[in-house]
Structures are given as structure tokens and as C-alpha cells.
Design an enzyme around this catalytic site. Structure first.
Site, PDB file in Angstrom:
ATOM      1  N   GLU A   1       0.849  -1.193   0.000  1.00 10.62           N
ATOM      2  CA  GLU A   1       0.000   0.000   0.000  1.00 10.62           C
ATOM      3  C   GLU A   1       0.890   1.250   0.000  1.00 10.62           C
ATOM      4  O   GLU A   1       1.880   1.314   0.710  1.00 10.62           O
ATOM      5  CB  GLU A   1      -0.886  -0.018   1.248  1.00 10.62           C
ATOM      6  CG  GLU A   1      -1.765   1.199   1.434  1.00 10.62           C
ATOM      7  CD  GLU A   1      -2.533   1.176   2.744  1.00 10.62           C
ATOM      8  OE1 GLU A   1      -3.590   1.805   2.811  1.00 10.62           O
ATOM      9  OE2 GLU A   1      -2.073   0.508   3.710  1.00 10.62           O
TER      10      GLU A   1
ATOM     11  N   LYS B   1      -9.755   1.950  -2.398  1.00 15.31           N
ATOM     12  CA  LYS B   1      -9.917   1.370  -1.059  1.00 15.31           C
ATOM     13  C   LYS B   1     -11.280   1.734  -0.483  1.00 15.31           C
ATOM     14  O   LYS B   1     -11.662   2.894  -0.397  1.00 15.31           O
ATOM     15  CB  LYS B   1      -8.802   1.886  -0.148  1.00 15.31           C
ATOM     16  CG  LYS B   1      -8.789   1.282   1.254  1.00 15.31           C
ATOM     17  CD  LYS B   1      -7.595   1.833   2.037  1.00 15.31           C
ATOM     18  CE  LYS B   1      -7.488   1.248   3.430  1.00 15.31           C
ATOM     19  NZ  LYS B   1      -6.322   1.826   4.159  1.00 15.31           N
TER      20      LYS B   1
ATOM     21  N   CYS C   1      -5.219  -3.041   2.887  1.00 18.95           N
ATOM     22  CA  CYS C   1      -4.999  -2.903   4.329  1.00 18.95           C
ATOM     23  C   CYS C   1      -6.266  -3.095   5.173  1.00 18.95           C
ATOM     24  O   CYS C   1      -6.684  -4.210   5.417  1.00 18.95           O
ATOM     25  CB  CYS C   1      -4.343  -1.548   4.599  1.00 18.95           C
ATOM     26  SG  CYS C   1      -3.379  -1.510   6.141  1.00 18.95           S
TER      27      CYS C   1
END
Length: 258
Positions: free
Chosen positions: A42, A108, A142
């Protein structure tokens, strides 16, 4: 069918795009032949910074141009996440670049509110599946790892890839949830985490690959600035799902995105 990936675990230099791309170039230029996909963490070029106005780039920026260059030079796909500015909004965006320069992306969905990510970036609205060489890949970033509904396998992907800047303080959670996602979704899982420190947070890596039974196939532990390799055998996955077809007994559900 086999599929070869290269995992790049590096100590990200805080908010220094040029230095990070230079370091990564040295690693990727020495990638072994016959790799299908290179996976980066990331925000691999900056670290997990909330200074979105400083680090974000457009889709015509230096980071994506670098990804395209490396994919073309090496003849392999490459993916990682980058802060992207688009139409006045900022996204933590996974970029998947094909050797032919085609680009797919995923924004995300779950923004890390304890770190104020939701105040500096906009959430994604769509779950994506990237199809490359016949392999269906679910990109996740994440904090997405904590939300299993978002990654629930409807028999529509074979490999889930989690790109992360996951802190050392929660490393046990990282290890546990990666195995859980692999087992419950009957898929291969790749977790690619950074190492080192940035923004006053420590990271200890443990990038890893886990099979559909929750068995570890590779773990990079605390290694710094390394590239390691793993081969997936999707014939084994197919046979396993035919013999133990738990996915057919899953619950139907509707996912509502606010």
C-alpha cells in the site's frame, strides 16, 4: 495452471516518491524471469501518509508512468497502491498494470478512521475483480482485511491480494485474518506489507502467501528491501473446491454500499 508472483517488501522512505521509485527499480530490474505479477505494498512510493494534497498524483503522474514502464520492460504485470487525485477527490487506489499498458484500478473501500484516513481520502464504491492470464484476482487494501463481507467469495475469484501498511502493534491480527480470509473464501491469499518505520509507526513486514487450507507457503518475516517468489497451482485449488465444495452452501446476501 500455475501462476508466479514476486513479493516486494521494502522500507518505504517517508513521502519521498523519487527515492522509493529508484530503490524499487533496483529490486524489480533484477526480478527472475517467468514472473507473472509483481506485488507492491500500500502507498509503496510514499508511505501511509495523510498528507494527501502533497503526495497524491493524477492518473498521468510519475508513479503510474513508472509502473507502466516497469511492466513493459519486464513483460509482467505489476500492482500496488498510490494516493490518486481525481475530479477534486483523493483516493487510496490500487493500480494493476498489464505489460501492454492496460490499467485497472480499485479504490480502497474501508478507510482507516482511527488514523483519520476518512478525513483525507474518499472511500471506494465498487468491489473489483482483475482478470489476468485466466486468474481472477480480488484487490484489497490494508483495513479492508477486517471486513469479511466485502471480500466474500461468490466463486468469482481465485486469489485475494491485500496490499498494506499494517503496524507491528497489530501483527497478530494481520497473521490471523489473512489465514481466515483464505480458509473461509477457499482461495489463495497474498498479504503484502511494508517493513521499517514511517510517520512514527513501526512495521515488521511479514508479507506472506497462504493457501486455501490456511497453510503458509511463504513468509518474508522482517526482511528489508527484498523480493521473494511464490508459485500458485490453481489446479490444486480447483480439485480442492470440487472435493470440498463449501462455497455452494454459502448464504445469499445483498451488499449495500452507502
Amino acid at each position: 495452471m500455475t501462476f508466479n508472483i514476486a513479493l516486494v517488501q521494502h522500507d518505504i522512505i517517508w513521502e519521498d516518491t523519487k527515492s522509493n521509485l529508484s530503490k524499487l527499480s533496483d529490486l524489480i530490474d533484477n526480478t527472475q524471469p517467468h514472473v507473472d505479477l509483481v506485488v507492491l505494498p500500500e502507498m509503496f512510493a510514499t508511505g501511509f501518509s495523510m498528507n494527501s494534497t502533497k503526495i497524491a498524483q493524477g492518473m498521468d503522474g510519475e508513479v503510474l508512468s513508472w509502473l507502466k514502464q516497469k511492466a513493459k520492460e519486464k513483460g509482467m504485470a505489476i500492482m500496488g497502491s498510490q494516493a490518486i487525485k481525481e475530479k477534486g477527490k483523493f483516493y487510496n487506489r490500487a493500480l494493476f498494470v498489464f505489460p501492454n499498458q492496460q490499467v485497472l484500478h480499485y479504490n480502497k473501500r474501508h478507510l482507516f478512521s482511527p488514523g483519520n484516513e476518512h478525513l483525507n481520502y474518499s472511500p471506494g464504491r465498487e468491489r473489483q475483480i482483475f482478470n489476468y492470464k485466466g486468474i481472477r484476482i480480488l484487490p484489497q487494501i490494508c483495513y479492508d482485511l477486517r471486513f469479511p463481507v466485502w471480500s466474500r467469495n461468490r466463486n468469482d475469484y481465485d486469489l485475494a491480494i491485500y496490499m498494506a501498511n499494517w503496524p507491528a502493534a497489530r501483527q497478530h491480527v494481520w497473521n490471523t485474518l489473512l489465514k481466515a480470509r483464505a480458509i473461509e473464501n477457499q482461495c489463495y491469499v497474498c498479504g503484502l506489507n511494508r517493513v521499517g518505520s514511517g510517520g512514527n509507526i513501526n512495521y515488521i513486514g511479514e508479507s506472506q502467501v497462504i493457501d486455501f487450507k490456511g497453510v503458509s507457503l511463504l513468509n518474508l518475516d522482517k526482511q528489508v528491501d527484498v523480493i521473494r517468489y511464490c508459485t500458485f497451482d490453481f489446479n490444486k485449488l480447483k480439485l480442492f473446491k470440487e472435493k470440498f465444495a463449501a462455497h455452494k452452501d454459502g448464504d445469499n446476501f445483498n451488499l449495500i454500499v452507502d
